[in-house]
Design a protein around this motif. Structure first.
Motif, PDB file in Angstrom:
ATOM      1  N   GLN A   1       1.927-122.132  18.491  1.00 29.47           N
ATOM      2  CA  GLN A   1       2.623-121.363  17.463  1.00 29.47           C
ATOM      3  C   GLN A   1       2.790-119.920  17.896  1.00 29.47           C
ATOM      4  O   GLN A   1       1.912-119.320  18.522  1.00 29.47           O
ATOM      5  N   GLU A   2       3.950-119.325  17.562  1.00 29.57           N
ATOM      6  CA  GLU A   2       4.220-117.938  17.934  1.00 29.57           C
ATOM      7  C   GLU A   2       3.305-116.983  17.183  1.00 29.57           C
ATOM      8  O   GLU A   2       3.097-117.113  15.978  1.00 29.57           O
ATOM      9  N   LEU A   3       2.786-116.004  17.921  1.00 29.37           N
ATOM     10  CA  LEU A   3       1.943-114.971  17.326  1.00 29.37           C
ATOM     11  C   LEU A   3       2.672-113.620  17.284  1.00 29.37           C
ATOM     12  O   LEU A   3       2.699-112.966  16.255  1.00 29.37           O
ATOM     13  N   ALA A   4       3.234-113.225  18.400  1.00 29.04           N
ATOM     14  CA  ALA A   4       3.902-111.924  18.479  1.00 29.04           C
ATOM     15  C   ALA A   4       4.839-111.923  19.674  1.00 29.04           C
ATOM     16  O   ALA A   4       4.778-112.805  20.542  1.00 29.04           O
ATOM     17  N   GLN A   5       5.700-110.901  19.715  1.00 28.95           N
ATOM     18  CA  GLN A   5       6.606-110.721  20.848  1.00 28.95           C
ATOM     19  C   GLN A   5       6.563-109.262  21.275  1.00 28.95           C
ATOM     20  O   GLN A   5       6.640-108.367  20.444  1.00 28.95           O
ATOM     21  N   VAL A   6       6.425-109.053  22.576  1.00 29.87           N
ATOM     22  CA  VAL A   6       6.338-107.708  23.138  1.00 29.87           C
ATOM     23  C   VAL A   6       7.482-107.524  24.114  1.00 29.87           C
ATOM     24  O   VAL A   6       7.804-108.431  24.897  1.00 29.87           O
ATOM     25  N   GLY A   7       8.127-106.360  24.065  1.00 27.86           N
ATOM     26  CA  GLY A   7       9.224-106.054  24.977  1.00 27.86           C
ATOM     27  C   GLY A   7       8.956-104.775  25.733  1.00 27.86           C
ATOM     28  O   GLY A   7       8.357-103.830  25.208  1.00 27.86           O
ATOM     29  N   SER A   8       9.395-104.749  26.981  1.00 27.54           N
ATOM     30  CA  SER A   8       9.216-103.566  27.817  1.00 27.54           C
ATOM     31  C   SER A   8      10.135-102.444  27.352  1.00 27.54           C
ATOM     32  O   SER A   8      11.243-102.686  26.869  1.00 27.54           O
ATOM     33  N   ASN A   9       9.674-101.201  27.540  1.00 31.17           N
ATOM     34  CA  ASN A   9      10.481-100.030  27.180  1.00 31.17           C
ATOM     35  C   ASN A   9      11.268 -99.492  28.365  1.00 31.17           C
ATOM     36  O   ASN A   9      12.103 -98.609  28.199  1.00 31.17           O
TER      37      ASN A   9
END
Length: 415
Positions: free
Chosen positions: A258-266
C-alpha cells in the motif's frame, strides 16, 4: 316643407384644422425619431470600460497553458508488510534528505517473529558446531586406526626381512618366510583401505558441514529479512527533495504494497503544462517557452508532447534551460507561454473579451467621445494579443470589455 341648409366653412376653422394636423404629424415624427435614435445610440461611462490601443510591431505567436511543476525523479514509498501507523513526523511540502524519517509504524507480531527467528538461528549455529566436533572426533579415531595399521605393517616388514636372512642361512623353513610375506601383503592392503576410508570420510564430513552451513545461512537470512521489515517500519525519504503526497493518517492500518508517501527531487523539476487541443499542432519539441512561477519568469523549452487528450487539452512537458529557479518546488502551480512563431510588422491589439483568432466580429472603435461598432477581422492568436488583418488602424483605441448587452447600438456615447 323644410329646406336643408348647407354649412359654410370659414377660413378661421380651416386654419385650426391645419394646425392640429401639423401638431399630430410632429408628435408622430418626434416619436419615430426618438425610437430610432434610442435604438442606435446609448451612453456609457468611459472609466467603466477597458480600453486598449492598436499597435504595430513584431508579434510573438504563442500558446498559453497552465499546469504544475513535477520532479523527473520521484520515489514512491510503500508498506513492506501489514502494520499500523503510529507516528507521522513530516507532512507534504517538507524538505527531506535520504535519511529523513517521514513516519513510523508498528507490528507486534513482527517482534515475536524476529525472536523466534533469532532462536532458530542460534539452534542451527549450535548444531553446526556440534557437527564439526563430531566430525573431528571421528577423523581422529580413523587416523589412530591408520597409524596402528601402519605400525603393524612396519613390524611385519622388519620380521619378514629377518626371516628372509634366516631362511637364506637355513635356520628356518621357507614356509615361515612365505607366511610373513602374505601377512605383510594383507596388512598393506588394509592400510591402503584405511587411507581411502579417511579420504572419503573427509569428503563426507565436508558435505555434512556444507549442509549444516546452508541451514545456518537460511536461518540467518530469515532473521535478516524480518529485521529489515522491522527497520522498514521507520519510513525514510530515500532521496533528497520534497514530500509531494502523504497517503496515510495516524492510526491507519496498512497492508503490504500500500502507498504511504511520495517524494520528489527539487533539483530536476519540469513543468507539465496543459494546452488546448486545438492549438496542439502549433507546438513542436524544441520550441522556446517561458514559465511563470508567480515570483519570476524563467526560460524553458518543449521536451515532450503527449498525444492523449483529456478534457479537450493535451499535456506538454517543459524543461528549464537555465537551471531550476529558487522559487520552484514540486506541485507548484505555474503558467507558461510557448513561442510557436513570430510575425514581423504586424498590427495587433490586446485580446478583447469573447473574441477569437481567425474570425470577423464587431469591435467598438473610439473616435472622440463616440465608440462606433466596426467589423474587425482577426488573424493569428498571440496569447494575450490578437493579430488584426482588417478593420482597424494603428493607434486607434478600441474597447476590450464585453459589449454583448450593447450589441444593438451601432454607436455609443462615452461620458
Amino acid at each position: 316643407m323644410d329646406i336643408a341648409k348647407s354649412k359654410t366653412v370659414t377660413p378661421k376653422h380651416s386654419l385650426k384644422r391645419k394646425i392640429t394636423a401639423m401638431v399630430i404629424c410632429a408628435s408622430v415624427l418626434g416619436g419615430v425619431f426618438h425610437f430610432t435614435s434610442s435604438s442606435s445610440s446609448t451612453s456609457l461611462q468611459q472609466n467603466s470600460l477597458i480600453v486598449a490601443t492598436v499597435q504595430r510591431g513584431d508579434l510573438a505567436i504563442q500558446v498559453d497553458g497552465y499546469g504544475v511543476l513535477r520532479s523527473n525523479q520521484q520515489k514512491l514509498l510503500t508498506a513492506q508488510s501489514s502494520a499500523t501507523v503510529s507516528e507521522i513526523l513530516l507532512r507534504p511540502g517538507a524538505v527531506v534528505t535520504p535519511d529523513s524519517v517521514i513516519l513510523r509504524m508498528q507490528d507486534p507480531d513482527l517482534k515475536q517473529s524476529i525472536e523466534t527467528a533469532r532462536m532458530a538461528l542460534e539452534e542451527q549455529e549450535a548444531n553446526l558446531r556440534r557437527q564439526k566436533l563430531a566430525n573431528q572426533r571421528e577423523r581422529l579415531s580413523e587416523k589412530a586406526t591408520q597409524a596402528q595399521l601402519e605400525s603393524q605393517y612396519q613390524s611385519l616388514v622388519l620380521r619378514r626381512k629377518a626371516q628372509q636372512v634366516l631362511r637364506d642361512q637355513g635356520v628356518i623353513p621357507a614356509i615361515d618366510v612365505q607366511t610373513a610375506e602374505l601377512e605383510e601383503q594383507q596388512l598393506s592392503a588394509r592400510t591402503e583401505l584405511q587411507r581411502q576410508r579417511i579420504a572419503q570420510l573427509a569428503q563426507l564430513h565436508q558435505e555434512d558441514i556444507e549442509i549444516s552451513q546452508q541451514q545456518v545461512n537460511q536461518a540467518r537470512s530469515n532473521l535478516a529479512r524480518l529485521e529489515q521489515r522491522a527497520q522498514q517500519l521507520e519510513v525514510t525519504a530515500g532521496i533528497s527533495g520534497t514530500i509531494q503526497r502523504l497517503a496515510v493518517e495516524l492510526g491507519q492500518s496498512v497492508s503490504a504494497g500500500q502507498e504511504l508517501a511520495q517524494v520528489g527531487s527539487n533539483s530536476d523539476l519540469q513543468a507539465l503544462i496543459r494546452v488546448p487541443q486545438s492549438k496542439a499542432e502549433q507546438i513542436k519539441v524544441g520550441q522556446s517557452a517561458t514559465i511563470d512561477t508567480r515570483r519570476e519568469r524563467v526560460p524553458a523549452a518543449v521536451t515532450r508532447i503527449t498525444p492523449q487528450v483529456q478534457d479537450g487539452t493535451i499535456e506538454v512537458e517543459l524543461s528549464f534551460t537555465k537551471g531550476v529557479p529558487e522559487s520552484a518546488r514540486p506541485e507548484l502551480s505555474v503558467e507558461a507561454e510557448i513561442l510557436t512563431s513570430q510575425l514581423s510588422n504586424a498590427l495587433y491589439v490586446e485580446r478583447p473579451a469573447n473574441k477569437q483568432a481567425h474570425s470577423a466580429t464587431e469591435l467598438y472603435i473610439i473616435d472622440g467621445d463616440q465608440a462606433v461598432a466596426t467589423t474587425v477581422r482577426f488573424g493569428e492568436d498571440a496569447g494575450r494579443h490578437l493579430q488584426i488583418l482588417q478593420g482597424a488602424q494603428e493607434n486607434q483605441r478600441v474597447i476590450l470589455s464585453d459589449m454583448t448587452q450593447h450589441s444593438e447600438h451601432k454607436a455609443i456615447t462615452l461620458l
